[in-house]
Design a protein around this motif. Structure first.
Motif, PDB file in Angstrom:
ATOM      1  N   GLN A 218      -9.204  -9.340 -11.449  1.00  0.00           N
ATOM      2  CA  GLN A 218      -8.293  -9.488 -10.325  1.00  0.00           C
ATOM      3  C   GLN A 218      -7.294  -8.335 -10.278  1.00  0.00           C
ATOM      4  N   ARG A 219      -6.692  -8.011 -11.412  1.00  0.00           N
ATOM      5  CA  ARG A 219      -5.681  -6.955 -11.446  1.00  0.00           C
ATOM      6  C   ARG A 219      -6.322  -5.588 -11.229  1.00  0.00           C
ATOM      7  N   THR A 220      -7.549  -5.411 -11.721  1.00  0.00           N
ATOM      8  CA  THR A 220      -8.262  -4.153 -11.479  1.00  0.00           C
ATOM      9  C   THR A 220      -8.508  -3.957  -9.990  1.00  0.00           C
ATOM     10  N   ASN A 221      -8.896  -5.037  -9.319  1.00  0.00           N
ATOM     11  CA  ASN A 221      -9.126  -4.971  -7.878  1.00  0.00           C
ATOM     12  C   ASN A 221      -7.862  -4.556  -7.141  1.00  0.00           C
ATOM     13  N   VAL A 222      -6.718  -5.122  -7.569  1.00  0.00           N
ATOM     14  CA  VAL A 222      -5.434  -4.752  -6.953  1.00  0.00           C
ATOM     15  C   VAL A 222      -5.149  -3.275  -7.181  1.00  0.00           C
ATOM     16  N   ALA A 223      -5.345  -2.813  -8.416  1.00  0.00           N
ATOM     17  CA  ALA A 223      -5.016  -1.434  -8.762  1.00  0.00           C
ATOM     18  C   ALA A 223      -5.830  -0.429  -7.952  1.00  0.00           C
ATOM     19  N   LEU A 224      -7.087  -0.746  -7.684  1.00  0.00           N
ATOM     20  CA  LEU A 224      -7.984   0.212  -7.043  1.00  0.00           C
ATOM     21  C   LEU A 224      -7.943   0.161  -5.515  1.00  0.00           C
ATOM     22  N   THR A 225      -7.170  -0.772  -4.965  1.00  0.00           N
ATOM     23  CA  THR A 225      -7.162  -0.923  -3.498  1.00  0.00           C
ATOM     24  C   THR A 225      -5.783  -0.743  -2.886  1.00  0.00           C
ATOM     25  N   ARG A 226      -4.855  -0.093  -3.595  1.00  0.00           N
ATOM     26  CA  ARG A 226      -3.498   0.090  -3.057  1.00  0.00           C
ATOM     27  C   ARG A 226      -3.328   1.416  -2.312  1.00  0.00           C
TER      28      ARG A 226
ATOM     29  N   GLU B  95       0.841  -1.191   0.000  1.00  0.00           N
ATOM     30  CA  GLU B  95       0.000   0.000   0.000  1.00  0.00           C
ATOM     31  C   GLU B  95       0.877   1.242   0.000  1.00  0.00           C
ATOM     32  N   GLN B  96       0.301   2.371  -0.455  1.00  0.00           N
ATOM     33  CA  GLN B  96       0.964   3.660  -0.408  1.00  0.00           C
ATOM     34  C   GLN B  96      -0.074   4.711  -0.035  1.00  0.00           C
ATOM     35  N   ASP B  97       0.390   5.833   0.539  1.00  0.00           N
ATOM     36  CA  ASP B  97      -0.546   6.892   0.929  1.00  0.00           C
ATOM     37  C   ASP B  97      -1.299   7.428  -0.283  1.00  0.00           C
ATOM     38  N   ILE B  98      -0.553   7.684  -1.358  1.00  0.00           N
ATOM     39  CA  ILE B  98      -1.156   8.240  -2.581  1.00  0.00           C
ATOM     40  C   ILE B  98      -0.762   7.355  -3.763  1.00  0.00           C
ATOM     41  N   ILE B  99      -1.732   6.996  -4.574  1.00  0.00           N
ATOM     42  CA  ILE B  99      -1.481   6.194  -5.777  1.00  0.00           C
ATOM     43  C   ILE B  99      -1.935   6.991  -6.996  1.00  0.00           C
ATOM     44  N   ILE B 100      -1.055   7.091  -7.992  1.00  0.00           N
ATOM     45  CA  ILE B 100      -1.413   7.660  -9.296  1.00  0.00           C
ATOM     46  C   ILE B 100      -1.380   6.496 -10.291  1.00  0.00           C
ATOM     47  N   PHE B 101      -2.545   6.135 -10.793  1.00  0.00           N
ATOM     48  CA  PHE B 101      -2.691   4.948 -11.633  1.00  0.00           C
ATOM     49  C   PHE B 101      -2.992   5.360 -13.072  1.00  0.00           C
ATOM     50  N   SER B 102      -2.129   4.944 -14.013  1.00  0.00           N
ATOM     51  CA  SER B 102      -2.316   5.286 -15.424  1.00  0.00           C
ATOM     52  C   SER B 102      -2.955   4.121 -16.161  1.00  0.00           C
TER      53      SER B 102
END
Length: 587
Positions: free
Chosen positions: A45-53, A26-33
């Protein structure tokens, strides 16, 4: 590189990873491209990971149109963000635009702004179109400072600014009065106005090149050859000017207005030219109908793409996804059809609507006059059934246009209106072989799998006759496609059915799919040949691992035979064998 930049900052770090790299963290702030995301693919599965970090804040960057194109989690996210007023268009937020500009400037990526839909040009008064030559020249500019000056000039021009005291008209070339030159640090930006047809006919600003003064005459000579083909009415319209204060305002005309861009060569005394000469003259424009009206395409064609489309010899087009390869090939296919039938009409007096390849009428009756005339055999092959259908739709649309039909009218067939295509569509309403295809079958747009199936039905006994389930295939030609569709779906071994993609790749690409395996006559490499195959190649596979892979391959072949299954390599090897010993009698 971005992460390393902040390595020395205390209490602050940046990690740049793929989705898989963040799994479990996890990180405080995530910028996802999402800019490289294929939203048609299921990635739950990968979408779930991307949106919950993210612990506190998640920013998602992407293209709205792409993300909402299908009913999935991305569309729901965009709609939810809009509802909560957390959705921001980069070109509507001054701070975001400034941030993008500063970042591109710092990274020397100003080239990315050079398209009419970029954040700095999208809302300009004048639409700006950039030629391929200009884009190449801009890339080669020596300094970031020069690039910034050029973009600053283009932004001023797109706003309607025009210099009053400085003369910018070019004074050489037959069409020189139509071109303007603007000096930027010893170089000159050459541009002109043009007219494009969108919702209405509108003046635009076209940027041709940036070059030193000594190269301008050569460029003007090339541009003269283009402008000489324009009608006087077209030139008069795009030369019109209107000012509001100090700013030039673009002119526009209703779509119902008749604006003909290209001179009609057929009605201007060229009837006596040879077929070859006629075609060369016709190639001066890209695509127009019999009244010289230009086809309103859903895409723009750059100068480089234009040259490829008109190039008469074999062409190899290489480019990453989204660079326009399919657009170029589709236009190239249709351009050849158009020129072929213009030649037929000029030589034999056959009207375009009488020729099945270009006629948009579904019904066509055989004619002895037409049967004796040459047919252009063009084949467009692609892996994707969905892309296959999209190409067919575009070709059908252009056919209707050339024949004088309304391109906004309903499609001629059910297939043309298919949007969501399943893989079975490639087998429907298609011939089973290349023998005696009707003239109106061309241009033939098919998938790679259907291409192999048609070859299978053309040369000798079908590969599939060896299977007990299909022993009566030859006696039931009417249902061959339907039967094969079901059989292939059940019996073909693909990556999805194989446990290890790496092992399957070795089997399909090397043991059974290499040129050496085909030339061996057996359709496979022996164990010794497979091990020797890597002697002069860099590979992460040790000799021991290759031994294990070959053992797996042998077990796989036995299991496949026991179950009555097959894979693509079996099919292709059988086709190669038949081509070596039998004569091809198809088109």
């Amino acid at each position: 590189m971005l992460g390393q930049k902040y390595d020395k900052h205390e209490d602050f770090n940046v990690k740049v990873k793929t989705i898989d790299g963040f799994q479990g963290g996890e990180q405080d702030i995530i910028i996802f491209s999402t800019v490289r995301t294929d939203c048609s693919t299921s990635l739950d599965q990968r979408t779930n990971v991307a949106l919950t970090r993210a612990r506190h804040c998640l920013w998602i960057l992407g293209n709205e149109r792409t993300l909402v194109s299908q009913d999935n989690v991305w569309k729901a996210l965009v709609l939810d963000a809009k509802k909560r007023q957390c959705f921001f268009n980069a070109d509507e937020d001054e701070d975001l635009v400034k941030g993008i500009w500063d970042a591109k400037k710092e990274l020397d990526q100003l080239y990315d702004f050079l398209n009419s839909d970029s954040v700095i040009f999208r809302n300009s008064r004048w639409k700006v179109l950039f030629s391929d030559n200009f884009l190449k020249s801009f890339k080669n500019l020596p300094t970031k400072r020069t690039k910034m000056w050029v973009i600053s000039l283009l932004l001023k021009l797109s706003s309607g600014w025009r210099p009053k005291r400085i003369k910018v008209d070019l004074l050489c070339g037959n069409s020189s009065q139509m071109f303007k030159q603007y000096k930027v640090e010893g170089l000159f930006v050459v541009c002109s106005k043009d007219i494009v047809k969108e919702v209405i006919f509108t003046q635009v600003l076209r940027i041709w090149d940036i070059l030193p003064p000594e190269d301008i005459p050569k460029v003007l000579k090339r541009l003269d050859s283009i402008f000489e083909s324009y009608t006087d009415d077209f030139i008069s319209r795009f030369s019109e000017q209107r000012f509001e204060g100090k700013m030039e305002v673009l002119m526009s005309w209703e779509k119902s207005t008749e604006i003909i861009k290209i001179k009609n060569l057929v009605n201007n005394g060229y009837e006596a030219e040879s077929i070859k000469g006629f075609i060369l003259r016709t190639q001066s424009h890209l695509l127009s109908d019999r009244n010289s009206n230009e086809l309103e395409l859903p895409f723009e064609v750059s100068d480089e793409e234009h040259d490829i489309i008109l190039f008469s010899k074999s062409t190899f087009v290489l480019g990453r996804s989204g660079t326009g390869k399919t657009t170029v090939l589709t236009m190239k296919l249709f351009k050849k059809e158009e020129l072929h039938h213009v030649a037929l009409e000029h030589t034999y007096g056959i009207k375009i609507v009488e020729v099945p390849c270009l006629s948009y009428e579904k019904e066509y009756k055989d004619s002895s006059t037409l049967n004796d005339r040459p047919v252009l055999h063009q084949l467009f092959v692609t892996v994707s059934p969905k892309l296959c259908q999209a190409v067919k739709q575009q070709v059908a649309r252009m056919k209707r246009f050339v024949c004088g039909a309304d391109i906004s009218s309903k499609s001629c067939s059910i297939e043309e209106e298919i949007v969501d295509v399943d893989t079975s569509i490639q087998f429907r309403n298609k011939p089973d072989s290349f023998v005696n295809l009707a003239a109106n079958s061309y241009p033939l747009v098919i998938t790679f799998q259907k291409f192999l199936m048609m070859l299978d039905g053309t040369v000798g006994n079908s590969f599939f006759e060896r299977f007990s389930d299909l022993s009566s295939l030859r006696e039931n030609l009417g249902v061959r496609s339907v039967v094969l569709e079901t059989f292939i779906r059940k019996k073909e071994v693909t990556y999805d059915r194989f446990d290890s993609s790496r092992v399957f790749t070795e089997i399909m690409s090397h043991i059974k799919g290499s040129m050496s395996s085909v030339e061996s006559g057996e359709g496979k490499l022996s164990r010794q040949d497979y091990l020797f195959f890597y002697e002069n190649r860099a590979s992460s596979l040790s000799k021991r691992k290759r031994e294990i892979i070959y053992d797996i391959y042998q077990s796989y072949e036995k299991m496949k035979m026991d179950k009555g299954d097959f894979d693509l390599a079996d099919f292709v090897a059988d086709l190669h064998c038949r081509f070596r010993i039998q004569k091809y009698e198809g088109d």
